[in-house]
Design an enzyme around this catalytic site. Sequence first.
Site, PDB file in Angstrom:
ATOM      1  N   ASP A  50      71.215  96.147  65.401  1.00 43.52           N
ATOM      2  CA  ASP A  50      72.418  96.144  66.457  1.00 43.52           C
ATOM      3  C   ASP A  50      73.277  95.381  65.937  1.00 43.52           C
ATOM      4  OD1 ASP A  50      73.983  96.245  68.199  1.00 43.52           O
ATOM      5  OD2 ASP A  50      72.554  96.030  70.068  1.00 43.52           O
ATOM      6  N   CYS A 121      92.736 109.753  66.624  1.00 41.44           N
ATOM      7  CA  CYS A 121      92.822 109.497  67.948  1.00 41.44           C
ATOM      8  C   CYS A 121      93.746 108.044  68.556  1.00 41.44           C
ATOM      9  CB  CYS A 121      91.533 109.100  68.716  1.00 41.44           C
ATOM     10  SG  CYS A 121      90.658 110.667  69.168  1.00 41.44           S
ATOM     11  N   TYR A 147      89.342 105.156  73.300  1.00 37.38           N
ATOM     12  CA  TYR A 147      88.580 105.124  71.843  1.00 37.38           C
ATOM     13  C   TYR A 147      89.659 104.980  70.819  1.00 37.38           C
ATOM     14  CZ  TYR A 147      86.661 107.716  67.879  1.00 37.38           C
ATOM     15  OH  TYR A 147      86.111 108.113  66.669  1.00 37.38           O
TER      16      TYR A 147
END
Length: 320
Positions: A50, A121, A147
């Site tokens: 992770d 984006c 985002y």
Amino acid sequence: MKKALVCGAGGFIGGHLIKKLKREGYWVRGVDIKPHEWSPKAADEFLLLDLREQKNCQAALTLADGKFDEVYQLAADMGGMGFIHSAETEIMHNSMLINLWMTHTAAEMGVPRYFFSSSVCVYRDMKPGEPEMTEAEAIPAHPDNEYGWEKLYSERMAQAYSRRYGMTVRIARFQNCYGAEGTWTGGREKAPAAMCRKIAEVEDGGTIEVWGDGSAVRSFIHIHDMVEGIYTLMHSDLEGAANIGCPQYVTVNELVDTVAQVAGKKIHVRHVEGPVGVQSRNFSNERMYSLGWKPKVFLKEGIELTYPWIEAQVKAARGK
Ligand code: NAD
């Protein structure tokens, strides 16, 4: 033998990038929070980690002998428009932590070359017919979604670490990418995969639902061109962000028509309310062209390469 670390190796673009790096003769370690569903053995080594935690970034970057020559950071909590608009806090929290620790740890551990996967984006919404937007026009910033803000901040952080630590940083702003072995169901899929799935699921003459009125303008880059672009940019002297996209612009309705044509089906469309995202896109790819890279796979051919794979997934899921 050069050694590369690919973060986000269990994902769509990371998985294909590993195959490209292997073809180029690299030793590759992949890291992700989950294994790759379709090509789990593509990397020489795969660690389940992770990357929101610094100790895991350190473990990812540590080699028993020597250092990584190149690090490709593609790990992100991400998905298509539906996910981007419904998981704002997850995106800002999780992707931010990944980038914060990966950039910081890579710089501190002396990584010589670092690639960051940003997105178009970061740009504001555009009107149809507006002239192409260049990379510099991301500022003043007005991304359509959170985002995009996270990507913009992470770009700037990577550049700040580059200045302080002398780490060479390459930044790509990806356009919408599609192809086989990409997310095709579950809510994180993007428009090309979603349309392929919907059309694969209905009978000839059937009806599919499409968010919005279908007039939004998009361009889609096939995964083959994307990985060639990433590799070219990483090995170039190009400072600052570079758009990687295909200059073929289509409406969402045209995307549906193309998929239907490839599928050999007559399809009716019911337009429904949904998170459409920006109305229009038109970006310059000149910075990438200056490196000699050009996209080769245009929409019809790209869908011909993608649709059979998604159709096979749909059939396999039905058989379960
Ligand atoms: P993807 O979702 O298939 O891959 C991202 C991977 O990151 C996933 O496998 C996920 O498990 C992994 N990940 C998420 N959280 C993690 C964590 N905490 N620790 C470790 N791994 C974690 O997405 P993709 O399409 O392959 O995108 C790769 C990169 O390119 C992302 O940064 C994305 O934002 C960017 N991008 C993609 C597109 C596109 O169209 N696919 C467009 C613009 C930008």
